[in-house]
Design a protein around this motif. Structure first.
Motif, PDB file in Angstrom:
ATOM      1  N   GLN A  58       1.149  -1.037  -0.005  1.00 19.91           N
ATOM      2  CA  GLN A  58      -0.145   0.038   0.207  1.00 19.91           C
ATOM      3  C   GLN A  58       0.465   1.496   0.204  1.00 19.91           C
ATOM      4  O   GLN A  58       0.039   2.281  -0.473  1.00 19.91           O
ATOM      5  CB  GLN A  58      -0.865   0.033   1.051  1.00 19.91           C
ATOM      6  CG  GLN A  58      -1.928  -0.829   1.227  1.00 19.91           C
ATOM      7  CD  GLN A  58      -3.050  -0.962   2.067  1.00 19.91           C
ATOM      8  OE1 GLN A  58      -2.344  -1.889   3.515  1.00 19.91           O
ATOM      9  NE2 GLN A  58      -4.202  -0.668   2.081  1.00 19.91           N
TER      10      GLN A  58
ATOM     11  N   LEU B  69       0.757   5.850  -1.528  1.00 20.19           N
ATOM     12  CA  LEU B  69       0.209   6.083   0.009  1.00 20.19           C
ATOM     13  C   LEU B  69       1.220   7.212  -0.040  1.00 20.19           C
ATOM     14  O   LEU B  69       1.193   8.777   0.823  1.00 20.19           O
ATOM     15  CB  LEU B  69       0.695   5.742   1.313  1.00 20.19           C
ATOM     16  CG  LEU B  69      -0.265   4.815   1.649  1.00 20.19           C
ATOM     17  CD1 LEU B  69      -0.453   4.154   3.276  1.00 20.19           C
ATOM     18  CD2 LEU B  69      -1.944   5.875   2.494  1.00 20.19           C
TER      19      LEU B  69
ATOM     20  N   ASN C  86       2.538  10.981 -11.374  1.00 17.88           N
ATOM     21  CA  ASN C  86       1.391  10.203 -12.395  1.00 17.88           C
ATOM     22  C   ASN C  86       1.816   8.932 -13.179  1.00 17.88           C
ATOM     23  O   ASN C  86       1.370   7.915 -13.187  1.00 17.88           O
ATOM     24  CB  ASN C  86       0.883  10.865 -13.623  1.00 17.88           C
ATOM     25  CG  ASN C  86      -0.265  12.005 -12.549  1.00 17.88           C
ATOM     26  OD1 ASN C  86      -1.046  11.739 -11.612  1.00 17.88           O
ATOM     27  ND2 ASN C  86       0.168  13.695 -12.428  1.00 17.88           N
TER      28      ASN C  86
ATOM     29  N   PHE D 248      -1.855   9.212  -2.883  1.00 20.21           N
ATOM     30  CA  PHE D 248      -3.061  10.046  -2.047  1.00 20.21           C
ATOM     31  C   PHE D 248      -3.304  11.549  -2.076  1.00 20.21           C
ATOM     32  O   PHE D 248      -2.014  12.039  -2.195  1.00 20.21           O
ATOM     33  CB  PHE D 248      -2.808   9.092  -0.628  1.00 20.21           C
ATOM     34  CG  PHE D 248      -3.508   9.442   0.667  1.00 20.21           C
ATOM     35  CD1 PHE D 248      -4.356   8.953   0.653  1.00 20.21           C
ATOM     36  CD2 PHE D 248      -3.137  10.241   1.678  1.00 20.21           C
ATOM     37  CE1 PHE D 248      -5.296   8.705   1.850  1.00 20.21           C
ATOM     38  CE2 PHE D 248      -4.260  10.792   2.323  1.00 20.21           C
ATOM     39  CZ  PHE D 248      -4.863  10.322   2.778  1.00 20.21           C
TER      40      PHE D 248
ATOM     41  N   GLY E 130      -2.366  14.531   6.715  1.00 12.91           N
ATOM     42  CA  GLY E 130      -2.018  14.821   7.507  1.00 12.91           C
ATOM     43  C   GLY E 130      -3.068  14.419   8.372  1.00 12.91           C
ATOM     44  O   GLY E 130      -3.160  14.171   9.686  1.00 12.91           O
ATOM     45  N   LEU E 131      -3.691  13.354   7.404  1.00 11.79           N
ATOM     46  CA  LEU E 131      -5.090  13.036   8.142  1.00 11.79           C
ATOM     47  C   LEU E 131      -3.959  11.209   8.753  1.00 11.79           C
ATOM     48  O   LEU E 131      -5.365  10.435   9.691  1.00 11.79           O
ATOM     49  CB  LEU E 131      -6.293  12.828   7.076  1.00 11.79           C
ATOM     50  CG  LEU E 131      -7.024  13.496   7.216  1.00 11.79           C
ATOM     51  CD1 LEU E 131      -7.706  14.321   6.456  1.00 11.79           C
ATOM     52  CD2 LEU E 131      -7.264  15.110   8.068  1.00 11.79           C
ATOM     53  N   LEU E 132      -3.670  10.683   8.209  1.00 17.15           N
ATOM     54  CA  LEU E 132      -3.276   9.377   8.248  1.00 17.15           C
ATOM     55  C   LEU E 132      -2.040   9.532   9.327  1.00 17.15           C
ATOM     56  O   LEU E 132      -1.515   9.411   9.784  1.00 17.15           O
ATOM     57  CB  LEU E 132      -1.916   8.775   6.997  1.00 17.15           C
ATOM     58  CG  LEU E 132      -2.842   8.776   5.556  1.00 17.15           C
ATOM     59  CD1 LEU E 132      -1.624   8.524   4.744  1.00 17.15           C
ATOM     60  CD2 LEU E 132      -4.006   7.540   5.507  1.00 17.15           C
TER      61      LEU E 132
ATOM     62  N   ARG F  28      -1.385   5.258  10.599  1.00 20.12           N
ATOM     63  CA  ARG F  28      -1.179   4.962   9.807  1.00 20.12           C
ATOM     64  C   ARG F  28      -0.436   4.578   9.101  1.00 20.12           C
ATOM     65  O   ARG F  28      -1.296   5.461   8.045  1.00 20.12           O
ATOM     66  CB  ARG F  28      -1.868   3.148  10.706  1.00 20.12           C
ATOM     67  CG  ARG F  28      -2.717   3.925  11.589  1.00 20.12           C
ATOM     68  CD  ARG F  28      -1.585   2.795  13.049  1.00 20.12           C
ATOM     69  NE  ARG F  28      -2.802   3.014  14.031  1.00 20.12           N
ATOM     70  CZ  ARG F  28      -3.252   1.548  14.632  1.00 20.12           C
ATOM     71  NH1 ARG F  28      -3.128   0.987  14.126  1.00 20.12           N
ATOM     72  NH2 ARG F  28      -3.884   1.568  15.331  1.00 20.12           N
ATOM     73  N   PRO F  29       0.761   4.171   8.509  1.00 25.18           N
ATOM     74  CA  PRO F  29       1.228   3.912   9.205  1.00 25.18           C
ATOM     75  C   PRO F  29       2.165   4.400  10.599  1.00 25.18           C
ATOM     76  O   PRO F  29       2.071   5.679  10.122  1.00 25.18           O
ATOM     77  CB  PRO F  29       3.235   3.148   8.508  1.00 25.18           C
ATOM     78  CG  PRO F  29       2.857   3.961   7.288  1.00 25.18           C
ATOM     79  CD  PRO F  29       1.199   4.184   7.154  1.00 25.18           C
TER      80      PRO F  29
END
Lengths: 416, 416, 416, 416
Positions: free
Chosen positions: B72, B76, B82, B88, B94-96, B98-99
Motif C-alpha cells: 500500500q 500512500l 503520475n 493519496f 496529515g490525516l493518516l 498509520r503507518p
C-alpha cells in the motif's frame, strides 16, 4: 438506571475517568493527534478537554490556592464556553502536536489528584451538581472518542482495526410489525430526583395524537432495498435541503458503506467487514432517515411519540450494549418494541427546542445545552457507544440534519 | 563543491540517510504526524516518501525478487509521479495516523538493507544516476522537513522550540552598496561532470545587459523601514496579483513575524525570539520581495544576472550554513558580494522556464522538474537549511509567487 | 499598419468610438448588464469604462472647468488604477442595474462632446500620447466586448446569436509542414515611431537558437485527434498545474465545444454550429495548448521565436479579419507561415516579463501594463476579434495560463 | 379576510396578475435582470415563473391542444418542482439575458389569454383549487419581488429609489407593556372553508402554558439600545450558530442599516433615509431577534403563542399596509396588541414542522410546502409588503435562521 448520585462520588469519579483511559488502550500515539474533519476532535483533545472541565468549573472556583497545570490549557482546551474566554479554533485542533499525549495524561493525573483532595475535604464537596455534570460530560465525550476515532480510521486506506470482535454476524430478523399507541395528553420530561440534563425539563404536558411505531429498527437489509429501488436518485423522497446536500456531495449510500467489486462492505471499529444485513442501519443523516421513511410510506416519530412509547418499555434486559461498539441485531422478545436502547440513536422529526419554561443555568455552565437549540434535531434511545448511565426515556441527544458520523439510525412511525 | 559522485556511493548513501534521521531527534512522535497547511507534509511522510523513491526507482526495477515492505505504500507515499500511479491526495497527508512513526522507521531500515545489498552486488549498481538523484532528492526533502516542522510549530500557541542555539543576535551591518557588472553574452547552466538537475541545462548563451547588484541581502532592519513607510498599504508598490493577495489575506508583515505589545518578534526554530535586525529578512513571498525592491527604487535580479555575478564569487568561506537553521548576519569581507550562499534563498524576477533545448528524462523520473515549469519563480543561492551539496552557482530552486514558508529573502538589483 | 498617429486625431477618435457602438447594435438592453463570470465585464461597463479613461486622464487634468458627468462614475468605472482611487469590486460589476444603458450612452455623448472641444482648442491637444493610448485602450476593450458577450450568451440554454454569417465552413486544409529558422542574436521589440505599448520595449538583443515553426495553426481536426487519443486523460502530457486544473474542473474538451448526441458542436457568435474541422482550434488555455504540443512531439514557441519568424512574414494580404468574429481556415499561399495574424491569439511558452530596462510611465497611467507582469503568459499575432490597428510583429498580449474565454489557439514549434 | 373564493375567479385572476405588473412600473429594463445574491431572483424570473405555474399546472394538464409559448421555458422557469423536471440552477438565474423583459411580458399575455379561455369554458374550470393556489403563489412572489428588488438596489452605491413616499417619519412610541394570556389546550390551524395553505392544517389541539406578549413590536430605537449595549459583541446573548454566523460575516447591525459619519441611516425602497426610530426594526435574522430577546430578559414567542394571542385581536382596522412598502410606527389603540398584522413578519422560536397528521398533496404540487420543513423557522403576521389576502391568524411563513432580506422583526414574549 438513573444516572449518578452523590452517594459515592469518589467511586463514580474514578470509574468514569478510568473508563475514558481504557478506551485509549488500542490506540497508538499517532492516533491521538489527528482531526479528520471539523466535527471530529483528536482523542488527545477529548482527554484534555474533559479534564479542563473539572479544573475550570470545580478546582479553580473552589480554591484560590489551586495552581493550574498549565495556564495555556484554559485557551487550548475550552470547547465553546464563551463565558470562560477565547477558544482555540475548533477546526485547528488537529494541528497541535504539543502538548504531547504523555503530557496530557500527566495533566489528567494532576487534576485527578486535586479532585480527590477536593472530594475528601472535611466539609464535603460544595457543588456536587457540577461534579455530576462533569462526569456525565465526560461520558458524552467517551462516545465521541469512539465515533471520532472511527472516522479517523475510516479515511485511512489501510483501514485500521480499533478492536477485534468475537461476535459473528447477527442472526435472522423479524419482519417489521406495528404497535398502536393511543393518543392523549402526556407528561414529558424527567420526573425523578437523580442526575439529568437541564434540557430534559421542565416536565410539562404534551398532546400526542394516536400513532404507530415499528417493532424494531430499520436494518441494513431494509436500507439496501431502498438503495436498490433508486432511493438516492428520486428527489420526491427527499427534503429539499436533503436533496441539495445529496447532490452536492454525490452520495449514494450510508456514511461507512464501501462498494467493492459490486458488493457493499462496511467500515466498523472492527475494520472493514461484510455488511451485516440484520444489523440496524447506522451512520445515517436525518435526511437519509427521513427519505427512507417516506419511501416506506411511513415517517419519523416525534420525540414525544418516542418518549411516550419508550416509557411503556422496560430498559433492563432490553439492551444491547456490548463494548464491541458496533450495533448488532438482537431480539428482545419480552418487549413489543425491540432495540429501543443502546443500538443506534434514533432520529426523530423534532427540532431541538427548549421545553416550555426552560431556563439555562447561570454562568458559563449555562452554555451547556441551551445555546445549541437551533437547526439541530433530536435523537433518542442511545447507541452501542453510549454510556449505560445515559440510557433513559427522557435523554435528548441532538445533531444537525446532515451529521452522519454518529451511530444514528431510525425506527419508523405512522399515523394511526 | 560539486554534488555527489559515484566514487563512494555507499558512504554517501549512508551519510544522507543518517542526516535525515538526525533531523528527527528533537521531535516527539506527535510532531511527525501533522500537516499544518496543504503545502506542508508531515515529517513521517517525508521519511517514507524519500524511502519510497529508492524502492520505486531502484529496487523494484532492479530485481523481480524484491518484495516491497508494504504494497500500500506505493499509493500512500507517491508524491506526484503520475507515471507510477494514483497518489493519496496531498492535502490529506496529515490525516493518516498509520503507518506509525515506528513502522516508517522500519520501512527505512528495510529499504536501506536492500539498497546496501544492491550497491554491493558484484557487477556494481546499474543505474548510479538514479541513486544520485535519489540522494539529492532526499536532501531537498531535508530542507522541506525543516521548513515544514517550522510551520507546524508556528501555529501552536505554545511556540515549541525545535533546537536551542548558543548563537546570539548578529552584529552590526554594513550599509548597502552596489557592484557593477558589465553586460555581454554569457554561458548559463551547469558545465561540469558531477551531479546536477536536468533543469540546470542545457548550457546556452544568454545576453545580459550591464547591471548592479547589492553587496548584501536585505535585512530585517531594512524591511522594517519598508513597513514603517506604509509598504503594505501602498498599492503602487505591488504587482496587481500581489496586492489582491495581500488584501485578501490582510497581511502587514513577513510570515513569521508576530506583533506583541507593539514590537515585532520572530518565530524561529529556536522558538519565539526578538527580531534580529541585522539578519537577512526571510520567509517573504515574491510579491513582498518585489514590492520592497520597488520601494527601494531597485528591482529583483534576473536569474541570469544572479548566476553571472555569482560565478565571480567563490563559494568556499563565503558560506553561513550553521545547523541552527536560522539565517544570521555574517560578513564575508573577502567577497564583494556577501551572503550569496546558504543564508536565504534569493527571489529572482525570472519565471521558472526550460532552458533552450531542455528535454526531460524518459519515464516517470522525467516528471521530476519539467512539469512544474509554470507559474513558479526561480530562487537562487541556498538557505541556512539547504544541504551543502546543493550550494552551487547554477542551482535553480522554484516556488509560486505567494510561497512564504521557505527561507526566502532578496538581494536588490538595478540597471546600470 | 502602425497604430495611430497624431495627424488626424479627431477622425481617429470618432472612428474608434463609433466602432465600439456599432458592436452594440445586435444587443438587447438586457445583454448589456450581465457578468457571467468574474473575468467577464458587462457590455455596459466596457462602454462606460473606456469613456471614463478619457474623462480621467484627459478631461479632468486638462481643465479645471470640466464638470464630470457624474461624480460617482469615477468609483464605478475605474478598473484597477489604484493611483486614481478605490474601485467598485470587479466581481460585482454585473450587479449594477444603474446607471442604465441609456445613461451610459449619454455619458459617452457628454464626454465625446468635451473631447471634440478639447481636440479643437487653438493650441492643439496637449497630450496626444494619452489620447492615442485611450484609443488603443478602447480597441482592446472592443475585443473584450466580443469575447465577453460570447461568454454571456454561451451560458444561456437558448444559445442566442450575436450575428448571423453568410460564410460557410472552411475549405480543406494543408497538412502541417515545418519551416526552419536559423538561430542568432536578434533585435526584439518595437523600433518604429508610431504608437505602441510600453511593454513592447525597450528594444534589446536576444539570442534565439535555431528552431522550426509549423506552417499553420493547429486546427479543430488536429485537436479532435488529440482528444480521441485520450489527450485529456493522460497526466504525462500535462503540466502539473494543468493536470490539477483539468481534474478539478473535470474538463474534456475546449471551452465552447458542446457534446450533443455523440458529436461535438461549437458555440460561436453565430450561435451553436457544427464543428468546423478546418478552422483553427480556439478558446484553449495555455495548459491545453501545451499538452497538445507535447502530444504532438513538439512544443510551444517562445515569444522571441514567434517575433523573429513573424518579422519575415508580411502582414498585408496575410490576414483573415472578417467581422464575423469567428476564426476560419484561410490559405495565404504567398506566405510560408500561414494564419500568423488575425485568426487566433497564439500561446507562447514565455512568461510575461519586462524587457531589460523596462520602466513604466509615471503616475496612474504607468499601471497600464507593468503591474500585471506575474503569472501571465504571452500570446502573439491577434485574433479575428482584434482591431486591425493592433496587428503587429511586436504586440504582446497576455493572460493567465487557465484563461479560455479569449480567441486563443496555438502553432507548434520544435528545436531544429 | 379569508383568501380567494371561487365565486369570481376571473376578476380575482385579473386583479392579481395586474398588481404584479403594477409593481414593475418603477423599474428600468436593467432592473429586471440582476440577481444580487443566490436567495434573490431577478424580477424577470418572478414574472415568468408565476406564469409558468399556470401554464404547467393548469393549461398543460387541461388540454392536449394547448401549445406552450416556448418549450424551453419549462426548464428555465421551474423553481424547484422536481416532479416536473430539471431546473435551471437557481444561483444562475441572473445570468440569463434572454428571454428579454419584453418577451416575458408577451409570455404573460399569451398565458393570460389562454387562462381566460379556460375560465370561460362552458363547463367551468375543472380545478379551481389549483387556480387559487396559483393566485396565492403569485401573491407570495409579489412580496418577493419587492424584497428582491430592494436587495438589488441596496448593493448599488447610487442607492436607487424604487418609490418616493409622502409619509414622514413615524410619531412617538408607546413604551413596551405586557399582556397576559392564560394557558390551556387550544385549537391550532385554519378552521374555515376558504383558501389556505396545506401547512396551516390539520387543525389540532396544542397545550400552551400561560405567557405574556409585548403590546408592540421592537422598534429601531429599542434595537439601537441593544447595539449600544454591545449586543453584537457579547457571545452569551447569542445562539451558538448565531455567534459563528455573526463572527464569520463580521456583523454589527441590521441588514440595511448603513453607518455614515457616525450615524445610522437605513436603506429603504424610498432610498437611503434617516433611521426612523419609532418604526419597527426590520430585516433581522432569527439569530438577531433571538439575541435581542435574551438581552431584554425575554424570549421569542412560539408560533402557537402567537396564534392564540392573535385570535383575540381583530385584523380589520389593525393594519398598516400602505403600499409604500416600508414598515412605519402606527398606534392602533383599539387593540391591546398593536402592529400584529402587516408591519413586519414576526420571528417565532418554532421550527417549521408539519402539524400532526399533515399530508402533502399528491403530485408535483405537493412539493409546495412539505419538502421545506427542515432548518427553517416560522414567522407570523405579515409585513408591509404582504398581500392583504395573506393576512390571517394561521398563516405560516418560514425562512432559515440567517435570512435577513425579508421584512422580518420581532415581538417579545415571556413566561407568565
Amino acid at each position: 438506571m438513573t444516572g449518578f448520585t452523590p452517594s459515592d462520588l469518589l467511586g463514580q469519579y474514578q470509574q468514569v475517568r478510568n473508563f475514558t483511559e481504557k478506551l485509549c488502550i488500542p490506540l497508538e500515539t499517532e492516533d491521538f493527534v489527528v482531526q479528520s474533519m471539523p466535527d471530529v476532535s483528536p482523542t488527545k483533545w477529548h482527554l484534555a478537554h474533559t479534564t479542563w472541565f473539572f479544573e475550570t468549573f470545580i478546582l479553580k472556583p473552589s480554591s484560590t490556592n489551586y495552581r493550574p497545570f498549565n495556564e495555556q490549557f484554559e485557551y487550548l482546551f475550552n470547547s465553546y464556553y464563551n463565558g470562560i474566554g477565547e477558544q482555540f479554533p475548533r477546526p485547528h485542533r488537529g494541528l497541535l502536536t504539543r502538548p504531547t499525549v504523555k503530557q496530557v495524561f500527566e495533566y489528567r493525573d494532576y487534576v485527578d489528584n486535586a479532585m480527590v483532595q477536593w472530594m475528601n475535604q472535611p466539609t464535603g464537596p460544595a457543588n456536587a451538581d457540577t461534579l455530576l455534570l462533569g462526569l456525565n460530560h465526560e461520558q458524552q465525550h467517551q462516545e465521541l472518542m469512539l465515533t471520532d476515532i472511527k472516522h479517523v480510521f475510516s479515511i485511512n486506506p489501510t483501514y485500521p482495526v480499533y478492536k477485534e470482535s468475537r461476535f459473528n454476524e447477527s442472526g435472522s430478523l423479524t419482519p417489521i410489525s406495528w404497535h398502536d399507541f393511543q393518543g392523549g395528553a402526556f407528561e414529558i420530561g424527567f420526573t425523578e430526583q437523580s442526575f439529568h440534563y437541564d434540557n430534559e425539563g421542565p416536565v410539562h404536558q404534551q398532546i400526542v395524537p394516536s400513532f404507530q411505531l415499528a417493532n424494531r429498527l430499520v436494518s441494513n437489509q431494509d436500507y439496501l432495498e431502498f438503495i436498490e429501488d433508486d432511493g438516492y436518485k428520486r428527489p420526491e423522497l427527499w427534503l429539499s435541503e436533503g436533496w441539495s446536500w445529496l447532490t452536492k456531495h454525490q452520495l449514494s449510500h450510508p456514511f461507512y458503506w464501501r462498494m467493492q467489486d459490486g458488493t457493499f462492505l462496511e467500515f466498523t471499529l472492527q475494520g472493514l467487514k461484510n455488511l451485516d444485513l440484520s444489523a440496524p442501519v447506522s451512520h445515517l443523516s436525518l435526511f437519509e432517515a427521513d427519505a427512507f421513511a417516506r419511501w416506506a410510506n411511513a415517517r419519523l416519530p416525534t420525540e414525544f411519540e418516542w418518549e411516550v412509547a419508550s416509557k411503556q418499555v422496560g430498559i433492563e434486559g432490553n439492551f444491547a450494549n456490548n463494548e464491541i461498539f458496533n450495533p448488532i441485531a438482537h431480539a428482545d422478545p419480552s418487549n413489543k418494541l425491540q432495540q429501543m436502547f443502546g443500538d443506534v440513536w434514533e432520529w426523530t422529526s423534532s427540532s431541538y427546542s427548549p421545553y416550555p419554561g426552560f431556563k439555562p443555568a447561570d454562568g458559563a455552565i449555562g452554555e451547556y445545552n441551551g445555546k445549541f437549540m437551533c437547526n439541530q434535531y433530536v435523537l433518542r434511545g442511545g447507541s452501542c457507544a453510549t454510556s449505560l448511565d445515559h440510557i433513559r426515556h427522557t435523554y435528548r441527544n441532538f445533531f444537525p440534519a446532515d451529521a452522519r458520523w454518529q451511530f444514528s439510525g431510525l425506527r419508523l412511525a405512522r399515523d394511526l
